[in-house]
Structure formats: structure tokens, C-alpha cells
Design an enzyme around this catalytic site. Sequence first.
Site, short mmCIF file in Angstrom:
data_model
loop_
_atom_site.label_atom_id
_atom_site.label_comp_id
_atom_site.label_asym_id
_atom_site.label_seq_id
_atom_site.Cartn_x
_atom_site.Cartn_y
_atom_site.Cartn_z
N LYS A 44 0.86 -1.19 0.00
CA LYS A 44 0.00 0.00 0.00
C LYS A 44 0.90 1.23 0.00
CE LYS A 44 -3.22 3.07 0.72
NZ LYS A 44 -4.13 3.46 -0.38
N CYS A 129 -2.45 10.02 -6.18
CA CYS A 129 -3.52 9.71 -5.24
C CYS A 129 -4.62 10.77 -5.38
CB CYS A 129 -3.03 9.70 -3.79
SG CYS A 129 -4.41 9.44 -2.66
O1 LIG Z 1 -7.37 6.83 -1.28
C1 LIG Z 1 -6.32 6.15 -1.41
O2 LIG Z 1 -5.62 5.72 -0.46
C2 LIG Z 1 -5.92 5.89 -2.82
N1 LIG Z 1 -6.90 5.49 -3.65
C3 LIG Z 1 -6.66 5.31 -5.01
O3 LIG Z 1 -7.57 4.92 -5.77
N2 LIG Z 1 -5.43 5.54 -5.49
C4 LIG Z 1 -4.40 5.94 -4.71
O4 LIG Z 1 -3.28 6.15 -5.21
C5 LIG Z 1 -4.66 6.11 -3.31
CL1 LIG Z 1 -3.34 6.59 -2.28
#
Ligand SMILES: O=C(O)c1[nH]c(=O)[nH]c(=O)c1Cl
Length: 310
Positions: A44, A129
Amino acid sequence: VDLSVSWLGVNMENPLYNASGVMCRSREELDAVAASAAGALITKSCTLLPREGNPEPRYAKAPHGSINSMGLPNAGYQYYLDYAKAYDHQGGKPLFVSVSGMSLEDNLEMLAAFRDADLPCLVELNLSCPNLPGKPQIGYDFEASSHVLSEVVKVYHKPFGVKLPPYFDPVHFAEMASVLNSFPSLKYVTCINSVGNGLVIDLDSESVVIKPKGGLGGIGGDYVLPTALANVREFYRLLDDKHVIGCGGVKSGREAFMHILAGATAVQVGTCLYEEGAACFARIRDELAALMQEKGYATLADFRGKLKTM
Ligand SMILES: O=C(O)c1[nH]c(=O)[nH]c(=O)c1Cl
């Protein structure tokens, strides 16, 4: 048929692995991907400090995919650094680490730590993100992207990759490719991150389906396959001496085949993995093998990047 992939000094028995963010926040989840038929695994996206992330519900299944506004919940970079230090890198499944700092300074501090640990895992810098309220995506600001990458390569000298948001305009493909091509140690791009700030409405409740951002969230699944394939093919065409990793809309051997036909070296699975679990990797792997057999391809290289145009 031979599904193996060798790239950037890593060897994968098959081209499939998890999309960062799905089944990869805890060591238990990462171990589950490692124990599955996946050919690799990625963590993650991590931040300097641990984060709770956005209020729940922050993920929802939708009729043809998913929506999420997780808000970067993660255990903090040290946790993933420790996991990488303990990881059996000779076990045959490469480990990738996704880094998504809340600032350039945070990114540089984390990258310096990964550099100093001198581990065989590859770093993927997340420039995309979409779910941090008030924070624009770096990937949509070409100057900011260039600046970030210029600072990154001063600190991190090993080959690395970036996770890109989807682009929707040929001028943007060309502009971003031009930025990326000026960084020789940037050796791969992962296309695409979720399609940012979509809105899923539940008709019965007449309500949004996730709590953060008034219901806005990154879209994944079937909805994004054509956009993902376009980004893979355009960056495959425009980038010099870099790999493209496909991500978006993969739920069977068919979409995995399409991504590789468009030029992908390897392929990530997000929404389908979230919904089906780690068993999806063996299923998709076998479906891809069967499709190759049917079409008379012995290896991935036999058809990689060979999408026909008219
Ligand atoms: O809300 C998120 O954690 C998230 N959610 C996404 O769909 N892509 C990302 O790069 C991230 Cl970091």
C-alpha cells in the site's frame, strides 16, 4: 505456454500482481498475496507517519467496478521498510514498495531510507492519489511532476517507477511522456491509477455510497478498462527504454491479454482482487495461458505491444 517475465532485474513466474492499495496494507495481507498465484506483490502506498485514512464507508462495489476514497490509510513507511527487510527476496516473487508522501520532503525522506536500506525491492512513487481533500494530483501538474522527479533522482539513484493517473488528451500524453523521458533512472510507469473523483449513486437510498468528499472517489473496474488500455498503449509508444505496467479493469485472462497486447510488461489487479480475493490470480493466470494456447502464442513476448491498428 510460458507466462514468465524478466524485467529490471526481477523475475516473475507470471505477469500478474496486486494493484497498490488492494490487499497490501498489513503484513498478513501482503503474505496472502505472496502465498497466492500472483507473480509479485506491491505494498500500500506509504506516508512518513501512519495514517487512519478517511472516514468509512470509503470503498464501495459498484455495478461495473468500484469507487474509493480511502485517504491513504497505511502503517507508515517504517512498517513497509521492515516488511521489505524481512522479505524473502530470493523466494521468486519480487516485492515492490509504493511511496506516496504528503509532501516532497516526506517523499525524499522515505526514499533516502529505502536507498540506505539497500534492498532488492523496486520503489513505485505514487504521483496520483486522488483522495486527499485539498491536495491536487501531482501527475496532473507537469511542472510539479518534473520538479518532484528532479529532486527524487538526486536522492534515489536506483531504478524506480511511478504510478500515473489516467490522462485523456493526446497533448497530455505527450507532455507527461516528455517529462518522464528526461529521467533515465525512471525505468517504469504504472498506468493507471483510479479515474479520479467519480460519483456513484444508489437509487434506492437516493444517496452517495461512500462518506468522504461528498461521495466523490476514484473509479476502478470495468468502467476504466478502455482508459487504462489507452494509457498503456500511449506511454508504451511515447516512452524511451521504459516499461509500462498495466492496471485497470483486469478481471480475467482477456483483459490481461489486452494490456500486454497494448504493451504492458506486467499487469496489476485491483477491484477484481478486492471483490474476489487472492484466488483471482490463479484463475486469471490460467485464463491467460488458455487464451495464449488458443491463439498459438508460446510466450508473452510473442504478442506484447503487437496491437494492430487499422
Ligand atoms: O485513497 C487512497 O488511499 C488511494 N486510492 C486510489 O484509488 N489511489 C491511490 O493512489 C490512493 Cl493513495
